[in-house]
Design a protein around this motif. Structure first.
Motif, PDB file in Angstrom:
ATOM      1  N   UNK A  45      -9.236 -35.739 -49.882  1.00 18.83           N
ATOM      2  CA  UNK A  45     -10.386 -36.320 -49.189  1.00 18.83           C
ATOM      3  C   UNK A  45      -9.950 -36.599 -47.759  1.00 18.83           C
ATOM      4  N   UNK A  46     -10.711 -36.109 -46.790  1.00 21.61           N
ATOM      5  CA  UNK A  46     -10.385 -36.319 -45.374  1.00 21.61           C
ATOM      6  C   UNK A  46     -11.564 -36.984 -44.675  1.00 21.61           C
ATOM      7  N   UNK A  47     -11.298 -38.142 -44.071  1.00 21.22           N
ATOM      8  CA  UNK A  47     -12.335 -38.877 -43.343  1.00 21.22           C
ATOM      9  C   UNK A  47     -11.978 -38.984 -41.865  1.00 21.22           C
ATOM     10  N   UNK A  48     -12.929 -38.643 -41.006  1.00 19.25           N
ATOM     11  CA  UNK A  48     -12.852 -38.925 -39.584  1.00 19.25           C
ATOM     12  C   UNK A  48     -13.804 -40.082 -39.322  1.00 19.25           C
ATOM     13  N   UNK A  49     -13.267 -41.196 -38.829  1.00 23.47           N
ATOM     14  CA  UNK A  49     -14.037 -42.430 -38.729  1.00 23.47           C
ATOM     15  C   UNK A  49     -14.103 -42.877 -37.272  1.00 23.47           C
ATOM     16  N   UNK A  50     -15.279 -43.292 -36.833  1.00 28.58           N
ATOM     17  CA  UNK A  50     -15.467 -43.827 -35.483  1.00 28.58           C
ATOM     18  C   UNK A  50     -15.817 -45.307 -35.606  1.00 28.58           C
ATOM     19  N   UNK A  51     -14.817 -46.195 -35.571  1.00 33.58           N
ATOM     20  CA  UNK A  51     -15.047 -47.602 -35.890  1.00 33.58           C
ATOM     21  C   UNK A  51     -15.535 -48.454 -34.720  1.00 33.58           C
ATOM     22  N   UNK A  52     -15.765 -47.841 -33.578  1.00 32.43           N
ATOM     23  CA  UNK A  52     -16.147 -48.603 -32.385  1.00 32.43           C
ATOM     24  C   UNK A  52     -17.653 -48.868 -32.341  1.00 32.43           C
ATOM     25  N   UNK A  53     -18.042 -49.784 -31.494  1.00 30.51           N
ATOM     26  CA  UNK A  53     -19.455 -50.120 -31.302  1.00 30.51           C
ATOM     27  C   UNK A  53     -20.146 -48.936 -30.637  1.00 30.51           C
ATOM     28  N   UNK A  54     -20.978 -48.214 -31.376  1.00 29.54           N
ATOM     29  CA  UNK A  54     -21.577 -46.983 -30.874  1.00 29.54           C
ATOM     30  C   UNK A  54     -22.540 -47.228 -29.716  1.00 29.54           C
ATOM     31  N   UNK A  56     -24.047 -47.111 -23.239  1.00 26.63           N
ATOM     32  CA  UNK A  56     -24.174 -48.267 -22.340  1.00 26.63           C
ATOM     33  C   UNK A  56     -22.774 -48.695 -21.918  1.00 26.63           C
ATOM     34  N   UNK A  57     -22.361 -48.256 -20.754  1.00 26.60           N
ATOM     35  CA  UNK A  57     -20.994 -48.491 -20.279  1.00 26.60           C
ATOM     36  C   UNK A  57     -20.710 -49.954 -19.960  1.00 26.60           C
ATOM     37  N   UNK A  58     -21.742 -50.787 -19.974  1.00 31.66           N
ATOM     38  CA  UNK A  58     -21.509 -52.213 -19.703  1.00 31.66           C
ATOM     39  C   UNK A  58     -20.875 -52.907 -20.912  1.00 31.66           C
ATOM     40  N   UNK A  59     -20.919 -52.252 -22.063  1.00 29.98           N
ATOM     41  CA  UNK A  59     -20.401 -52.850 -23.289  1.00 29.98           C
ATOM     42  C   UNK A  59     -18.961 -52.443 -23.550  1.00 29.98           C
ATOM     43  N   UNK A  60     -18.220 -53.349 -24.164  1.00 34.41           N
ATOM     44  CA  UNK A  60     -16.907 -53.015 -24.709  1.00 34.41           C
ATOM     45  C   UNK A  60     -17.104 -52.214 -25.993  1.00 34.41           C
TER      46      UNK A  60
END
Length: 287
Positions: free
Chosen positions: A182-191, A196-200
């Motif tokens: 099983x292979x997972x690619x995960x994007x855990x950041x605030x999408x 919106x570049x003003x956000x972290x």
């Protein structure tokens, strides 16, 4: 588009009858610049390279494998790549939603017919590349996976509830044969930060669970799990044979934005690295 505007739109859509809400959601997604087929194909190409690279590092080849994809997305570019470039036998792709567009599939088929010696088959209401089977409005836990060699997900797990993540992996463990992967690619950041570049990239970690649930909707759900939480869930049944993630760059603007946040006490037990770990890729093997 600012995240506050998106939140207002998604909140409005979420109170509409489900069919109407999703119809309008699809319309809005399809008029966005980053949702053009060309952009999706370029993104899928990069993802395919990542998957092949991870497997190569572990002396695993795609060729001749039976694949199950968890989360089909908007158009079956990745399954087409697996068949034509990865030389896999078949790809069964499952999605709890149904986002496929007849128009985009026709465009995709035309592109592949021009590039490869392709055969297409009518399956349900979609004409798909031979070897690709689409199961919309179907969880993988409803699938036949006994003969699957490799389960793949691309940027899906972050949109799945922790409870469902546990259920999915217990199902996979019970139904996959020994040694299967099983292979997972995960994007855990605030999408929201991607548009919106003003956000972290960790902005959503400043909220309590109740506060975050007042902001997100079914159209942009994110579980906010951090690296150790993914590892705990995924290693319950499976052996982790490889994982990688982005490391902290303390000189980056991203890190400076992160350090300005007041992280909610729910996440107080994690280190900066655990909170910021991005682009998490985890390869599992059935014990």
């Amino acid at each position: 588009m600012k995240h506050s505007t998106k939140t207002i739109i998604f909140k409005g859509l979420s109170v509409l009858p489900s069919q109407l809400g999703y119809s309008l959601y699809h319309f809005l997604q399809n008029i966005g610049g980053n949702n053009k087929l060309e952009y999706k194909m370029e993104s899928a190409k990069n993802t395919f390279k990542t998957v092949v690279g991870i497997l190569d590092k572990n002396n695993i080849k795609l060729a001749h494998k039976n694949i199950a994809e968890l989360g089909s997305g908007w158009v079956p570019i990745f399954p087409y790549q697996l068949i034509t470039e990865g030389k896999v036998k078949k790809v069964d792709t499952y999605d709890v939603n149904e986002h496929f567009s007849q128009k985009e599939i026709e465009q995709l088929n035309a592109f592949y017919a021009n590039q490869f010696d392709c055969v297409f088959e009518k399956k349900g209401k979609y004409n798909l590349l031979k070897g690709v089977s689409y199961f919309p409005k179907t969880t993988i836990c409803e699938g036949e996976i006994q003969n699957i060699d490799l389960v793949l997900s691309r940027f899906v797990l972050e949109h799945v509830t922790p409870k469902d993540l546990v259920e999915i992996h217990r199902f996979l463990y019970s139904n996959l044969k020994s040694g299967r992967l099983v292979l997972h690619l995960i994007s855990p950041s605030d999408h929201r930060a991607y548009s919106d570049s003003s956000l972290s990239l960790q902005d959503f970690l400043k909220y309590s669970e109740d506060e975050w649930n007042q902001i997100q909707t079914k159209f942009d759900y994110h579980n906010r799990l951090r690296l150790p939480q993914y590892i705990k869930i995924l290693s319950e049944c499976f052996e982790i044979i490889y994982f990688e993630h982005d490391k902290i760059n303390r000189d980056s603007d991203s890190y400076k934005k992160f350090k300005k946040l007041k992280i909610h006490k729910d996440f107080a037990g994690f280190s900066d690295q655990e909170l910021m770990a991005g682009s998490i890729n985890i390869l599992l093997k059935k014990k």
